[in-house]
Design an enzyme around this catalytic site. Structure first.
Site, PDB file in Angstrom:
ATOM      1  CB  SER A 264      -0.945  -0.064   1.193  1.00  0.00           C
ATOM      2  OG  SER A 264      -2.080   0.682   0.910  1.00  0.00           O
ATOM      3  CE  LYS A 268      -0.060   5.148  -2.023  1.00  0.00           C
ATOM      4  NZ  LYS A 268      -1.085   4.503  -2.770  1.00  0.00           N
ATOM      5  CG  HIS A 405      -5.826  -2.377   0.800  1.00  0.00           C
ATOM      6  ND1 HIS A 405      -5.061  -2.118  -0.306  1.00  0.00           N
ATOM      7  CD2 HIS A 405      -5.314  -1.622   1.815  1.00  0.00           C
ATOM      8  CE1 HIS A 405      -4.127  -1.233   0.007  1.00  0.00           C
ATOM      9  NE2 HIS A 405      -4.264  -0.922   1.291  1.00  0.00           N
TER      10      HIS A 405
HETATM   11  C1  GCU Z   1      -5.404   4.716   1.789  1.00  0.00           C
HETATM   12  C2  GCU Z   1      -4.816   5.472   0.634  1.00  0.00           C
HETATM   13  C3  GCU Z   1      -4.026   4.562  -0.305  1.00  0.00           C
HETATM   14  C4  GCU Z   1      -3.032   3.764   0.477  1.00  0.00           C
HETATM   15  C5  GCU Z   1      -3.721   3.049   1.609  1.00  0.00           C
HETATM   16  C6  GCU Z   1      -2.793   2.294   2.550  1.00  0.00           C
HETATM   17  O1  GCU Z   1      -6.402   3.864   1.339  1.00  0.00           O
HETATM   18  O2  GCU Z   1      -5.855   6.111  -0.035  1.00  0.00           O
HETATM   19  O3  GCU Z   1      -3.354   5.316  -1.300  1.00  0.00           O
HETATM   20  O4  GCU Z   1      -2.358   2.867  -0.384  1.00  0.00           O
HETATM   21  O5  GCU Z   1      -4.397   3.984   2.411  1.00  0.00           O
HETATM   22  O6  GCU Z   1      -1.640   2.680   2.695  1.00  0.00           O
HETATM   23  O7  GCU Z   1      -3.263   1.320   3.168  1.00  0.00           O
END
Ligand code: GCU
Length: 428
Positions: A264, A268, A405
């Site tokens: 997540s 990135k 997720h």
């Molecule tokens: C939020 C955010 C995402 C990110 C996620 C996470 O949902 O919008 O961009 O990847 O958190 O880090 O779990």
């Protein structure tokens, strides 16, 4: 004109404009995905074609520079003299299977924050330096394995009652709450070392640039990064490289076989770290989504505007120019993936994680493939999105897992297979 008068005037003329919130309602309909043209990876900004490996090196530098100035913000060039202190060592961790070590890395001359604690597990029964995975964690090193001797983080963290994070502080109840995301024993049994760092040691995940590592690099009087400079993801990626600096000094670890991994927001960061730092021999992005592996131009699920609105500290300020304006971005995320080439790269999505746009993540991997091919590698060996739970593995690996997720045992199993394939092929 007097400023207050001016505001009153505006209020009178355009009442809704002053109060309107930007509309970032996410789109989940393929039909509503705008037509888009991706920037061509193999075309220089001046329109010349990339035809050789040496051309690619130049184009690579150009793309890196664009991500740096327009997306994540520029990382300081200045290198720091890091100091380390061993906090603990247990040669009989995991019932004797592993050595657990904690190393504190100080970023300044002071024995105070900012510093980061690297938690390391290395297999004991290996007859050679072990390949390793390095990844940041969300709530402190003590969450990844229920060992009472792991240092309990005292750094600020996002509140999460379910995980024993109370008033932004980790409590004893947070020990081991993230075991499902870190199958430590399996990783060790498969002959790999694992290193992790709490992301907040590098920069706490909040819109505040007084804490974390940013201030180390400020010019006198500076309070926050300039529009060109790095945000929090940039700092996390930098921190991953500093953790790598340390891992390269560990004799029990094979410095040529260190994979950077992240889930997540931390996926990135792993991608940006792997793109910038070619010492990472493999890069793994788990559900990294917008600003990670997913194509921004699809504007599906989370969009550039939405992410900059919700997390204004993650990217460089210049990225805001592309809110609801993705088509003017000089890059898209397939170009970030291409910066990993020719090194092995794994991109993973989850079926129910539509927010992260699984299809956009898959397309990104496809569109990065021409660079792998130019460099004599296979890239992603398919152009068809595979069914759920059916990984495709080339120099780029991809799967879309059933479920939501998360990073779980299934994901790690695929990463271990992928690492066996690529690191195994290189082993003596
Ligand atoms: C939020 C955010 C995402 C990110 C996620 C996470 O949902 O919008 O961009 O990847 O958190 O880090 O779990």
């Amino acid at each position: 004109m007097n400023y207050t008068l001016f505001l009153f005037g505006l209020l009178f003329l355009f009442p809704p404009a002053l109060f309107a919130q930007p509309d970032f309602t996410p789109n989940y309909d393929e039909e509503q995905v705008p037509d888009y043209t991706l920037p061509d990876l193999l075309l220089f900004e001046n329109g010349k074609k990339v035809e050789s490996h040496s051309d690619w090196q130049l184009r690579r530098a150009e793309i890196l520079q664009l991500f740096s100035s327009q997306v994540y913000g520029k990382t300081p060039d200045q290198s720091l003299k890091l100091r380390t202190q061993i906090l603990s060592t247990d040669k009989l961790a995991l019932n004797g299977k592993a050595t657990r070590k904690e190393v504190r890395v100080f970023f300044t001359k002071k024995n105070a924050r900012p510093y980061m604690d690297i938690l390391l597990f290395v297999p004991n029964n290996s007859n050679r330096p072990a390949p390793a995975f390095l990844g940041l964690n969300f709530y402190g090193n003590q969450t990844i394995y229920p060992d009472p001797d792991i240092t309990l983080s005292d750094q600020w963290m996002r509140a999460n009652d379910d995980f024993g994070i109370v008033n932004h502080q980790a409590t004893e109840a947070s020990r081991g709450v993230r075991v499902s995301r870190w199958p430590v024993e399996t990783i060790i049994d498969r002959g790999y070392a694992l290193a992790t760092v709490y992301c907040g040691d590098i920069d706490p995940d909040k819109n505040d640039f007084q804490d974390g590592v940013h201030p180390i690099f400020y010019k006198s009087g500076q309070q926050e990064p300039s529009d060109e400079e790095w945000g929090t993801i940039g700092a996390w990626a930098w921190g991953l490289s500093r953790a790598l600096d340390h891992l390269l000094t560990e004799e029990t670890i094979d410095g040529d076989q260190i994979a950077v991994i992240g889930h997540s927001r931390l996926g990135k960061a792993a991608l940006w770290a792997g793109a910038r730092d070619e010492r990472f021999a493999m890069v793994i992005s788990n559900n990294s989504g917008c600003g990670g592996a997913a194509l921004s131009r699809r504007a599906y699920g989370e969009t550039v505007g939405r992410i900059n609105h919700s997390f204004p500290h993650w990217f460089g300020n210049n990225f805001e120019q592309y809110n609801s304006n993705e088509s003017s971005l000089p890059v898209d995320q397939h170009m970030l993936l291409s910066l990993v080439a020719p090194r092995p790269l794994y991109v993973a999505s989850a079926k129910e994680d539509q927010w992260a746009d699984p299809k956009g993540e898959f397309l990104s991997a496809i569109h990065a493939t021409p660079v792998y091919q130019l460099l004599g590698q296979e890239g992603l060996p398919t152009t068809q999105m595979p069914p759920v739970d059916r990984p495709v593995i080339g120099t780029i690996g991809y799967h879309v897992r059933s479920g939501g997720h998360d990073i779980n045992y299934y994901d790690w199993e695929q990463y271990l297979i992928f690492a066996d394939k690529h690191f195994g092929e290189k082993s003596p």
